[in-house]
Design an enzyme around this catalytic site. Structure first.
Site, PDB file in Angstrom:
ATOM      1  N   ASP A 114    -101.935 -45.460  17.053  1.00  0.00           N
ATOM      2  CA  ASP A 114    -100.482 -45.479  16.853  1.00  0.00           C
ATOM      3  C   ASP A 114     -99.809 -46.762  17.284  1.00  0.00           C
ATOM      4  O   ASP A 114     -98.769 -46.537  17.862  1.00  0.00           O
ATOM      5  CB  ASP A 114     -99.656 -44.307  16.824  1.00  0.00           C
TER       6      ASP A 114
ATOM      7  N   CYS B 279     -99.748 -38.065  20.436  1.00  0.00           N
ATOM      8  CA  CYS B 279    -100.773 -38.466  19.356  1.00  0.00           C
ATOM      9  C   CYS B 279    -102.045 -38.997  20.093  1.00  0.00           C
ATOM     10  O   CYS B 279    -103.418 -38.626  19.612  1.00  0.00           O
ATOM     11  CB  CYS B 279    -100.249 -39.656  18.632  1.00  0.00           C
TER      12      CYS B 279
ATOM     13  N   LYS C 209    -101.617 -40.792   8.702  1.00  0.00           N
ATOM     14  CA  LYS C 209    -101.411 -39.588   9.063  1.00  0.00           C
ATOM     15  C   LYS C 209     -99.976 -39.440   9.133  1.00  0.00           C
ATOM     16  O   LYS C 209     -99.260 -40.419   9.163  1.00  0.00           O
ATOM     17  CB  LYS C 209    -102.040 -39.333  10.225  1.00  0.00           C
TER      18      LYS C 209
HETATM   19  C1  VGL Z   1     -95.735 -39.798  18.697  1.00  0.00           C
HETATM   20  C2  VGL Z   1     -93.788 -38.905  19.081  1.00  0.00           C
HETATM   21  C3  VGL Z   1     -93.506 -38.894  18.101  1.00  0.00           C
HETATM   22  C4  VGL Z   1     -97.247 -40.611  18.892  1.00  0.00           C
HETATM   23  C5  VGL Z   1     -95.609 -39.641  17.347  1.00  0.00           C
HETATM   24  O1  VGL Z   1     -97.573 -41.423  18.253  1.00  0.00           O
HETATM   25  O2  VGL Z   1     -97.756 -40.331  19.990  1.00  0.00           O
HETATM   26  N1  VGL Z   1     -94.848 -39.488  19.821  1.00  0.00           N
HETATM   27  N2  VGL Z   1     -94.411 -39.179  17.082  1.00  0.00           N
END
Ligand code: VGL
Length: 222
Positions: free
Chosen positions: A20, A150, A106
């Site tokens: 991410d 994540c 995802k």
């Molecule tokens: C994430 C918080 C909310 C991440 C995703 O990618 O770790 N953190 N959504």
């Protein structure tokens, strides 16, 4: 040992999972993770090294619908982020992602946060784990954003699937919505069997820092 280069010792396939690294999790983004810029520059070097060693690169991305129970506006925990097709959902350009990196998508389901890359799929619609199995990848090097969400969930799922996991400690950063969340995440993933290398700087260093019986070469056996 002289001449015994980690790059050429052949045991099993390794893969690099970049979690991410998208605009919304970087400086100026909707859910900017402190320290993300350092992660981006460190990861760019790991990517170069992975490319040079035929290590398959996976880049996961959060890919949320505009309406999801993950967002505060709909009863969730987070500001809207990584909405499908928006600039915030794009990979950080400074990451210099190689063109053959496999994108794992995802978080598309409105009822699930989709934290783990193992909830995601390839562009061809195959699950992440199925792709790893097909390639014979048994060891994942994992880095990216965010440590306490994540990255943590991806690491735990990788371990549950029986993969060896090395976390690149100099290429992760956490949200720490509650102070200490990232530190607790690190304790948990270590307890579950992840090997965490701090400041390895290169995949080779990360690989050779493993105890010999756990060592896994970067290159596929030939
Ligand atoms: C994430 C918080 C909310 C991440 C995703 O990618 O770790 N953190 N959504």
């Amino acid at each position: 040992m002289k001449g015994d280069n980690a790059m050429t010792r052949k045991t099993t396939h390794a893969g690099l999972l970049i979690v991410d690294v998208q605009n919304d999790f970087c400086a100026g983004g909707a859910l900017a993770v402190p320290g993300s810029e350092q992660v981006v520059s460190t990861l760019s070097r790991y990517i170069e090294e992975a490319v040079a060693n035929d290590v398959r690169i996976y880049a996961s991305r959060d890919w949320h619908p505009a309406v999801t129970r993950h967002f505060k506006t709909h009863g969730g925990e987070w500001p809207a982020h990584c909405v499908q097709g928006t600039d915030g959902a794009r990979f950080r350009a400074a990451l210099h992602l190689s063109s053959d990196a496999v994108v794992i998508t995802k978080g598309e389901h409105p009822d699930s946060p989709g934290y783990s890359a193992f909830e995601g799929h390839t562009p061809e619609g195959q699950s992440f784990l199925a792709d790893l199995r097909e390639r014979g990848i048994e060891h994942l090097y994992i880095a990216g954003l965010a440590t306490d969400y994540c990255v943590k969930h991806s690491v735990l799922d990788a371990l549950s699937a029986g993969l060896k996991v090395t976390v690149l400690g100099d290429a992760i950063a956490g949200v720490d919505a509650t102070p200490g969340d990232s530190a607790r995440a690190m304790v948990e993933i270590r307890e579950k069997g992840a090997h965490v290398v701090a400041g390895a700087g290169s995949l080779t260093n990360a690989a050779t820092s493993l105890a010999p019986e756990r060592f896994v070469g970067l290159r596929p056996p030939s």
